[in-house]
Design a protein around this motif. Structure first.
Motif, short mmCIF file in Angstrom:
data_model
loop_
_atom_site.label_atom_id
_atom_site.label_comp_id
_atom_site.label_asym_id
_atom_site.label_seq_id
_atom_site.Cartn_x
_atom_site.Cartn_y
_atom_site.Cartn_z
N PRO A 185 4.39 8.12 -29.67
CA PRO A 185 4.34 9.56 -29.36
C PRO A 185 5.42 10.32 -30.15
O PRO A 185 6.58 9.90 -30.18
CB PRO A 185 4.64 9.62 -27.86
CG PRO A 185 4.44 8.24 -27.35
CD PRO A 185 4.72 7.32 -28.49
N TYR A 186 5.02 11.38 -30.81
CA TYR A 186 5.94 12.20 -31.57
C TYR A 186 6.27 13.48 -30.82
O TYR A 186 5.57 13.83 -29.86
CB TYR A 186 5.34 12.53 -32.95
CG TYR A 186 5.18 11.31 -33.82
CD1 TYR A 186 6.30 10.68 -34.37
CD2 TYR A 186 3.92 10.78 -34.08
CE1 TYR A 186 6.16 9.54 -35.16
CE2 TYR A 186 3.78 9.65 -34.87
CZ TYR A 186 4.89 9.04 -35.41
OH TYR A 186 4.76 7.92 -36.18
N SER A 187 7.30 14.16 -31.25
CA SER A 187 7.72 15.41 -30.64
C SER A 187 6.54 16.37 -30.55
O SER A 187 5.79 16.52 -31.51
CB SER A 187 8.85 16.04 -31.47
OG SER A 187 9.24 17.26 -30.91
N GLY A 188 6.36 16.97 -29.38
CA GLY A 188 5.26 17.90 -29.17
C GLY A 188 4.02 17.28 -28.57
O GLY A 188 3.14 17.98 -28.08
N GLU A 189 3.93 15.96 -28.63
CA GLU A 189 2.81 15.27 -28.00
C GLU A 189 3.18 14.96 -26.56
O GLU A 189 4.33 14.70 -26.25
CB GLU A 189 2.46 13.99 -28.76
CG GLU A 189 1.99 14.26 -30.17
CD GLU A 189 1.79 13.00 -31.00
OE1 GLU A 189 1.12 13.12 -32.04
OE2 GLU A 189 2.30 11.93 -30.63
N VAL A 190 2.20 14.99 -25.69
CA VAL A 190 2.44 14.72 -24.27
C VAL A 190 2.13 13.26 -24.01
O VAL A 190 1.06 12.76 -24.40
CB VAL A 190 1.56 15.63 -23.38
CG1 VAL A 190 1.81 15.33 -21.91
CG2 VAL A 190 1.83 17.10 -23.69
N ALA A 191 3.06 12.57 -23.35
CA ALA A 191 2.89 11.15 -23.06
C ALA A 191 3.18 10.90 -21.59
O ALA A 191 3.96 11.61 -20.96
CB ALA A 191 3.84 10.32 -23.91
N VAL A 192 2.54 9.87 -21.05
CA VAL A 192 2.77 9.48 -19.65
C VAL A 192 2.71 7.96 -19.56
O VAL A 192 1.97 7.31 -20.30
CB VAL A 192 1.74 10.16 -18.71
CG1 VAL A 192 0.34 9.65 -18.95
CG2 VAL A 192 2.14 9.98 -17.26
N LYS A 193 3.56 7.41 -18.66
CA LYS A 193 3.58 5.97 -18.42
C LYS A 193 3.21 5.69 -16.98
O LYS A 193 3.51 6.47 -16.09
CB LYS A 193 4.99 5.41 -18.66
CG LYS A 193 5.52 5.53 -20.05
CD LYS A 193 6.94 4.98 -20.09
CE LYS A 193 7.68 5.39 -21.33
NZ LYS A 193 9.09 4.97 -21.26
N THR A 194 2.63 4.52 -16.77
CA THR A 194 2.39 4.04 -15.41
C THR A 194 3.70 3.48 -14.86
O THR A 194 4.71 3.43 -15.58
CB THR A 194 1.31 2.94 -15.39
OG1 THR A 194 1.76 1.84 -16.18
CG2 THR A 194 -0.02 3.47 -15.90
N ASP A 195 3.69 3.01 -13.63
CA ASP A 195 4.88 2.39 -13.07
C ASP A 195 5.16 1.06 -13.75
O ASP A 195 4.29 0.48 -14.39
CB ASP A 195 4.74 2.23 -11.55
CG ASP A 195 3.59 1.34 -11.14
OD1 ASP A 195 2.57 1.28 -11.87
OD2 ASP A 195 3.65 0.71 -10.08
N VAL A 196 6.38 0.58 -13.62
CA VAL A 196 6.79 -0.69 -14.23
C VAL A 196 6.23 -1.84 -13.42
O VAL A 196 6.33 -1.86 -12.19
CB VAL A 196 8.33 -0.80 -14.29
CG1 VAL A 196 8.75 -2.15 -14.84
CG2 VAL A 196 8.92 0.33 -15.13
N ARG A 197 5.67 -2.81 -14.11
CA ARG A 197 5.14 -4.02 -13.49
C ARG A 197 5.82 -5.23 -14.10
O ARG A 197 5.85 -5.38 -15.31
CB ARG A 197 3.62 -4.13 -13.69
CG ARG A 197 2.83 -2.98 -13.10
CD ARG A 197 2.99 -2.88 -11.61
NE ARG A 197 2.45 -4.08 -11.01
CZ ARG A 197 2.40 -4.32 -9.73
NH1 ARG A 197 2.87 -3.45 -8.87
NH2 ARG A 197 1.88 -5.44 -9.26
N CYS A 198 6.37 -6.09 -13.26
CA CYS A 198 7.07 -7.29 -13.73
C CYS A 198 6.35 -8.55 -13.24
O CYS A 198 5.74 -8.55 -12.20
CB CYS A 198 8.50 -7.31 -13.21
SG CYS A 198 9.50 -5.95 -13.82
#
Length: 144
Positions: free
Chosen positions: A131-144
């Protein structure tokens, strides 16, 4: 008159329910090269320009972790063009196995050999490989 009052009351109750319930995203059966996957963790939502663009989910299967991004019908109907990427993240910021597409309805990352690590699925509205500046990104929760 009483019937009209009842109809108005039912309609008033139904409108918020219709507005509040988002559409559900159905994942493709499996990523290429893997016959069985299971979702792990929560679903994240990619919001772009005030509207939900996509759902982001993490799956495991065939000895790998996968990120899956599904672009919602409402977003597709309102936009003639979009870019979307899916990747697995380790260590909070190390992007692995990104896969991007143009006007794709759904996209699976390639599959990261990270089952022994803590991971997140990452989805964003861009062309990759990160993801570059200006792009919208989202992550899920951390899974171990």
């Amino acid at each position: 008159m009483r019937i009209l009052t009842k109809i108005a009351a039912v309609a008033a109750l139904a409108v918020p329910a219709l507005i509040a319930v988002p559409g559900t995203a159905q994942a493709a059966a499996t990523p290429s090269g893997c016959s069985s996957v299971t979702q792990i963790g929560s679903t994240a939502y990619l919001n772009v320009g005030g509207e939900t663009m996509a759902s982001v989910k993490q799956y495991k299967g065939c000895g790998k972790n996968y990120s899956y991004v599904y672009v919602w019908q409402g977003y597709r109907s309102a936009h003639s063009s979009w870019d979307v990427c899916a990747a697995i993240v380790t260590g909070g910021s190390h992007v692995q196995d990104p896969r991007c597409g143009h006007n794709d309805v759904e996209i699976w990352s390639f599959g990261a050999d990270t089952l022994s690590e803590c991971t997140q699925a990452l989805g964003w509205n861009g062309t990759g490989p990160i993801p570059y500046s200006g792009e919208v990104a989202v992550k899920t929760d951390v899974r171990c």
